[in-house]
Design a protein around this motif. Structure first.
Motif, PDB file in Angstrom:
ATOM      1  N   THR A  93      -8.598  36.272 -40.557  1.00 38.58           N
ATOM      2  CA  THR A  93      -7.969  35.122 -41.196  1.00 38.58           C
ATOM      3  C   THR A  93      -9.016  34.146 -41.697  1.00 38.58           C
ATOM      4  O   THR A  93      -8.994  33.721 -42.848  1.00 38.58           O
ATOM      5  CB  THR A  93      -7.034  34.393 -40.210  1.00 38.58           C
ATOM      6  OG1 THR A  93      -6.580  35.351 -39.266  1.00 38.58           O
ATOM      7  CG2 THR A  93      -5.875  33.782 -40.915  1.00 38.58           C
ATOM      8  N   ASN A 151     -10.076  34.101 -45.799  1.00 39.06           N
ATOM      9  CA  ASN A 151      -9.875  32.930 -46.643  1.00 39.06           C
ATOM     10  C   ASN A 151     -11.157  32.486 -47.323  1.00 39.06           C
ATOM     11  O   ASN A 151     -11.162  32.087 -48.484  1.00 39.06           O
ATOM     12  CB  ASN A 151      -9.298  31.773 -45.834  1.00 39.06           C
ATOM     13  CG  ASN A 151      -7.806  31.920 -45.637  1.00 39.06           C
ATOM     14  OD1 ASN A 151      -7.185  32.777 -46.263  1.00 39.06           O
ATOM     15  ND2 ASN A 151      -7.230  31.119 -44.776  1.00 39.06           N
ATOM     16  N   PHE A 210     -12.028  34.893 -50.061  1.00 36.64           N
ATOM     17  CA  PHE A 210     -11.081  34.690 -51.125  1.00 36.64           C
ATOM     18  C   PHE A 210     -11.445  33.462 -51.961  1.00 36.64           C
ATOM     19  O   PHE A 210     -11.445  33.497 -53.201  1.00 36.64           O
ATOM     20  CB  PHE A 210      -9.737  34.536 -50.442  1.00 36.64           C
ATOM     21  CG  PHE A 210      -8.638  34.096 -51.300  1.00 36.64           C
ATOM     22  CD1 PHE A 210      -8.182  34.914 -52.301  1.00 36.64           C
ATOM     23  CD2 PHE A 210      -8.036  32.880 -51.085  1.00 36.64           C
ATOM     24  CE1 PHE A 210      -7.136  34.511 -53.089  1.00 36.64           C
ATOM     25  CE2 PHE A 210      -6.993  32.480 -51.867  1.00 36.64           C
ATOM     26  CZ  PHE A 210      -6.549  33.295 -52.869  1.00 36.64           C
ATOM     27  N   LEU A 238     -12.602  33.414 -56.009  1.00 37.77           N
ATOM     28  CA  LEU A 238     -12.051  32.534 -57.042  1.00 37.77           C
ATOM     29  C   LEU A 238     -13.139  31.629 -57.606  1.00 37.77           C
ATOM     30  O   LEU A 238     -13.185  31.347 -58.794  1.00 37.77           O
ATOM     31  CB  LEU A 238     -10.953  31.658 -56.424  1.00 37.77           C
ATOM     32  CG  LEU A 238      -9.524  32.058 -56.697  1.00 37.77           C
ATOM     33  CD1 LEU A 238      -9.206  31.798 -58.158  1.00 37.77           C
ATOM     34  CD2 LEU A 238      -9.263  33.502 -56.372  1.00 37.77           C
ATOM     35  N   THR A 240     -16.486  19.250 -38.545  1.00 34.47           N
ATOM     36  CA  THR A 240     -15.085  19.582 -38.806  1.00 34.47           C
ATOM     37  C   THR A 240     -14.819  19.745 -40.305  1.00 34.47           C
ATOM     38  O   THR A 240     -13.815  20.293 -40.699  1.00 34.47           O
ATOM     39  CB  THR A 240     -14.144  18.490 -38.267  1.00 34.47           C
ATOM     40  OG1 THR A 240     -14.719  17.225 -38.573  1.00 34.47           O
ATOM     41  CG2 THR A 240     -13.954  18.624 -36.785  1.00 34.47           C
ATOM     42  N   THR A 267     -14.647  23.764 -42.503  1.00 38.58           N
ATOM     43  CA  THR A 267     -13.543  24.583 -42.974  1.00 38.58           C
ATOM     44  C   THR A 267     -12.922  23.995 -44.226  1.00 38.58           C
ATOM     45  O   THR A 267     -12.571  24.713 -45.153  1.00 38.58           O
ATOM     46  CB  THR A 267     -12.444  24.685 -41.897  1.00 38.58           C
ATOM     47  OG1 THR A 267     -13.041  24.433 -40.641  1.00 38.58           O
ATOM     48  CG2 THR A 267     -11.801  26.037 -41.922  1.00 38.58           C
ATOM     49  N   ALA A 268     -12.798  22.682 -44.225  1.00 38.30           N
ATOM     50  CA  ALA A 268     -12.118  22.042 -45.345  1.00 38.30           C
ATOM     51  C   ALA A 268     -12.929  22.136 -46.633  1.00 38.30           C
ATOM     52  O   ALA A 268     -12.377  22.249 -47.714  1.00 38.30           O
ATOM     53  CB  ALA A 268     -11.808  20.591 -45.007  1.00 38.30           C
ATOM     54  N   PHE A 294     -12.228  24.751 -49.216  1.00 36.67           N
ATOM     55  CA  PHE A 294     -10.982  24.613 -49.959  1.00 36.67           C
ATOM     56  C   PHE A 294     -11.019  23.446 -50.927  1.00 36.67           C
ATOM     57  O   PHE A 294     -10.392  23.490 -51.981  1.00 36.67           O
ATOM     58  CB  PHE A 294      -9.819  24.517 -48.981  1.00 36.67           C
ATOM     59  CG  PHE A 294      -9.660  25.792 -48.240  1.00 36.67           C
ATOM     60  CD1 PHE A 294      -9.065  26.884 -48.850  1.00 36.67           C
ATOM     61  CD2 PHE A 294     -10.174  25.946 -46.976  1.00 36.67           C
ATOM     62  CE1 PHE A 294      -8.966  28.085 -48.198  1.00 36.67           C
ATOM     63  CE2 PHE A 294     -10.076  27.150 -46.313  1.00 36.67           C
ATOM     64  CZ  PHE A 294      -9.464  28.218 -46.929  1.00 36.67           C
ATOM     65  N   ILE A 295     -11.761  22.410 -50.554  1.00 35.42           N
ATOM     66  CA  ILE A 295     -11.901  21.295 -51.488  1.00 35.42           C
ATOM     67  C   ILE A 295     -12.669  21.766 -52.732  1.00 35.42           C
ATOM     68  O   ILE A 295     -12.274  21.494 -53.865  1.00 35.42           O
ATOM     69  CB  ILE A 295     -12.595  20.102 -50.801  1.00 35.42           C
ATOM     70  CG1 ILE A 295     -11.661  19.535 -49.719  1.00 35.42           C
ATOM     71  CG2 ILE A 295     -12.944  19.017 -51.810  1.00 35.42           C
ATOM     72  CD1 ILE A 295     -12.289  18.526 -48.808  1.00 35.42           C
ATOM     73  N   LEU A 346     -12.878  24.841 -53.797  1.00 32.99           N
ATOM     74  CA  LEU A 346     -11.980  25.762 -54.488  1.00 32.99           C
ATOM     75  C   LEU A 346     -10.991  25.003 -55.367  1.00 32.99           C
ATOM     76  O   LEU A 346     -10.752  25.337 -56.523  1.00 32.99           O
ATOM     77  CB  LEU A 346     -11.226  26.591 -53.442  1.00 32.99           C
ATOM     78  CG  LEU A 346     -10.248  27.620 -53.960  1.00 32.99           C
ATOM     79  CD1 LEU A 346     -10.969  28.631 -54.817  1.00 32.99           C
ATOM     80  CD2 LEU A 346      -9.566  28.314 -52.803  1.00 32.99           C
ATOM     81  N   PHE A 347     -10.443  23.947 -54.790  1.00 30.68           N
ATOM     82  CA  PHE A 347      -9.453  23.145 -55.495  1.00 30.68           C
ATOM     83  C   PHE A 347     -10.064  22.524 -56.753  1.00 30.68           C
ATOM     84  O   PHE A 347      -9.489  22.581 -57.834  1.00 30.68           O
ATOM     85  CB  PHE A 347      -8.947  22.050 -54.553  1.00 30.68           C
ATOM     86  CG  PHE A 347      -7.760  21.334 -55.061  1.00 30.68           C
ATOM     87  CD1 PHE A 347      -6.511  21.918 -54.999  1.00 30.68           C
ATOM     88  CD2 PHE A 347      -7.886  20.083 -55.620  1.00 30.68           C
ATOM     89  CE1 PHE A 347      -5.412  21.263 -55.477  1.00 30.68           C
ATOM     90  CE2 PHE A 347      -6.782  19.416 -56.113  1.00 30.68           C
ATOM     91  CZ  PHE A 347      -5.545  20.017 -56.037  1.00 30.68           C
ATOM     92  N   LEU A 365     -10.693  25.080 -59.464  1.00 26.74           N
ATOM     93  CA  LEU A 365      -9.458  25.471 -60.139  1.00 26.74           C
ATOM     94  C   LEU A 365      -9.036  24.446 -61.173  1.00 26.74           C
ATOM     95  O   LEU A 365      -8.548  24.777 -62.242  1.00 26.74           O
ATOM     96  CB  LEU A 365      -8.338  25.648 -59.121  1.00 26.74           C
ATOM     97  CG  LEU A 365      -8.384  26.950 -58.350  1.00 26.74           C
ATOM     98  CD1 LEU A 365      -7.397  26.912 -57.213  1.00 26.74           C
ATOM     99  CD2 LEU A 365      -8.071  28.106 -59.272  1.00 26.74           C
TER     100      LEU A 365
END
Lengths: 291, 351
Positions: free
Chosen positions: A219, A223, A226, A230, A261, A264-265, A268-269, A271-272, A275
């Motif tokens: 998991t 991620n 992935f 992208l 901490t 992990t975020a 995705f930040i 990635l966002f 995009l």
């Protein structure tokens, strides 16, 4: 400066594994037209196969790894046969959910067989710290980086130069045209899927010594891989490696200079933002829509 | 047989089908059976709790359907809106001491605001790219919930969320809550059905079929997508508020991104775009793991396999099955015609 370089080495090591995971997503996406959410779990399966062949069967590394890869190939083929092939012409949404279902299945099956505890795994390339020009370097990190990048280069050569590789690319580009040119499309699609599974599994084997072998491995790293895919551009094989390395480095730096901490975020930040600014990624080709 | 001629049985069925179902769900918690010489309720607290959670997931699945089923945008991070709703309601009622009704409305509104913030930059993304953006959003929200300790309590979560009380009637009891939940579900169904049949609803369905064609017909694609997204997030937020007040304790793990996947599974198993399907899918996948509890650890393995099997063997999901049974019973299905899912699957393949 030394400290910064130290982090760079660490980021590079983890980033090249992200890249390996990412390339699995890219291969399957380009050929099958679906994001394989079970790819992360394939990484986890890879870590467990090498655990079985090395720690449990007691084979030496140079035998254990090829055997483990062979097991990944077989498992990948079974997944392709049962969950991908029947849905080839189905709506995208349904295929996506099917891959999620496969992921749930694999994760929990492994957890039943091996339990929920994390297994330690001996280092493949040695984990004693070396002193290189003031930098503390673990051979494992260097080897992971080198093997990761070498594998991607080999893969690209394979796809560019060999007959099978060309057939695979043709299949990914246009299934119908490839079939008309005499390419065995069916076999090429299977081949790509199996290749992606094997690469994912191998990435898991590289992860095993450092992150323990545990069912939830897929998991987290799925991620990340992935996001890397992208980030680099889902249509580009080389891009996924670049995406992986950049992500790995940014993540490591964010954890050191910010808060742990955030680690992990941050993926995705990034990635966002990618995009929103450039959806096709760093090295992706622009996709033209036809009506 | 001509199309308009129906047998008496079919007529009765058509007139009564909705009311029978409604009657059944209304009396379900009240049924009493004799046991050991005493009359006890058929539905014990555990069963009622399951029913409540099922209905809550039904609302959540319907909300996802407004976005993914109507406009075709796949959200892979929908659980985030559920989480935002649950935490908004919980924080407002415990820490700010607001009345519960305010918490409920705020849960929906704050969720919708977040969807607006997410939607403005991402609405021009298509297909997979939008899905990935929602996934990233889901993960970011999850990390925020976990790490904003002063506000969300971090991994410890929020405890002692008050139970609902309206006009002096307490809904602490699962049986009372069941009716409140049912009322909520019916309201959401009616609103969604009306939306589907309205002008914006038709525009959304047109976007799902083909967004370029819809745009050419004068549909403002981006703004309708945004409307669908906000409506979807609003209902998800409301479902979150229900969850917070039913469980009375929330922690981040409920809102992890893995849960978005099970939500998607609920929608697809129920049948994309189908409201009855969403209810069935939500209920089935909530109850299935519980029913499978007797096989212990194997249940999640079986769950994964079942999801794949349903997707392969039932293309239109449980909703398609319901439509098929419904049309057979009410005589709307001409004899010899193909199974509806086959017919439609054939059309899809042609595209």
């Amino acid at each position: 400066m030394v400290f910064f370089l130290q982090q760079l080495v660490q980021g590079l090591a983890i980033g090249s594994i992200y890249g390996l995971i990412a390339i699995g997503y890219v291969l399957i996406y380009n050929t099958w037209g679906v994001l394989n959410f079970a790819q992360g779990d394939m990484v986890m399966v890879g870590a467990f196969t090498v655990l079985v062949t090395h720690s449990m069967m007691g084979l030496p590394m140079f035998l254990a790894i090829p055997l483990a890869i062979l097991m990944c190939v077989v498992i990948g083929f079974i997944i392709e046969l049962t969950a991908f092939r029947p849905l080839l012409n189905a709506e995208n949404q349904r295929r996506l959910i099917a891959t999620i279902g496969v992921g749930i299945f694999l994760r929990n099956l492994v957890q039943i067989i091996f339990g929920a505890d994390a297994f330690p795994f001996p280092s493949i390339f040695g984990d004693k710290t070396m002193d290189v020009a003031g930098l503390k370097i673990v051979p494992q990190d260097i080897w992971n980086t080198l093997v990761g990048i070498l594998l991607v280069v080999l893969l690209m050569l394979f796809l560019k130069k060999t007959r099978i590789g060309k057939a695979m690319r043709a299949t990914a580009q246009d299934r119908e045209a490839a079939r008309l040119m005499g390419v065995n499309v069916r076999r090429c699609m299977s081949g790509t899927f199996i290749l992606a599974s094997a690469i994912g599994g191998f990435a898991g084997m590289l992860l095993a010594p450092k992150y323990f072998v545990i069912a939830s491995l897929g998991t987290t790293f799925g991620n990340k891989g992935f996001a890397a895919a992208l980030f680099g551009g889902i249509s580009s094989n080389a891009g996924s490696m670049v995406g992986g390395v950049v992500l790995g480095i940014l993540e490591t730096l964010a954890a050191v200079y910010g808060k742990s901490t955030w680690q992990t975020a941050i993926a995705f930040i990034i990635l966002f933002l990618v995009l929103v600014v450039k959806p096709t990624g760093l090295m992706g080709k622009k996709d033209v829509r036809k009506v | 047989m001509k199309k308009n001629e129906m047998t008496l049985a079919q007529k009765i069925y058509r007139k009564s089908r909705l009311w029978v179902i409604l009657l059944l769900v209304v009396i379900f918690p009240l049924i009493q059976i004799p046991k050991n010489g005493k009359m006890i309720f058929l539905a014990d607290n555990y069963l009622l709790h399951m029913a409540n959670i099922s209905m809550m997931f039904a609302i959540l699945t319907i909300s996802l359907n407004i976005l993914s089923g109507f406009t075709g945008l796949m959200s892979v991070g929908h659980i985030a809106f559920f989480g935002i709703g649950a935490y908004s309601a919980a924080i407002l009622t415990t820490k700010a001491g607001m009345p519960i009704l305010v918490g409920f409305i705020a849960a929906g509104v704050i969720s919708a605001l977040f969807s607006l913030i997410l939607g403005l930059p991402t609405m021009r993304l298509r297909g997979m790219y939008f899905s990935v953006a929602t996934m990233a959003f889901g993960e970011i929200i999850y990390q925020l919930i976990k790490n904003l300790e002063p506000l969300t309590g971090g991994t410890k979560g929020i405890t002692k969320i008050p139970s609902i009380e309206i006009f002096g009637i307490s809904f602490k009891d699962y049986r009372n809550f069941y009716y409140l939940m049912l009322l909520g579900l019916v309201l959401v169904i009616v609103l969604t059905q009306n939306l589907k049949n309205s002008r914006p609803g038709r525009a959304m369905l047109a976007i799902r079929a083909n967004d370029i064609a819809a745009e050419a017909m004068g549909v403002n694609v981006v703004s309708y997508k945004l409307v669908a997204f906000m409506a979807s997030a609003f209902f998800a937020g409301i479902a979150g508020a229900f969850y917070a007040h039913e469980m009375r304790y929330i922690s981040p793990e409920t809102f992890a991104s893995v849960e978005s996947a099970s939500l998607l599974a609920m929608m697809v198993v129920g049948g994309i775009g189908s409201i009855p399907g969403a209810i069935l899918g939500g209920a089935a996948l909530t109850i299935l793991p519980e029913v499978l509890r007797f096989i212990g650890e194997f249940r999640l393995v079986l769950y994964g396999a079942a999801v794949v099997a349903i997707i392969i063997f039932a293309p239109k999901g449980l909703g398609g099955l319901i439509t098929w049974i419904d049309e057979t019973l009410s005589g709307q299905r001409a004899k010899g015609s193909k199974h509806p899912s086959e017919a439609e699957a054939g059309e899809e393949a042609q595209e």
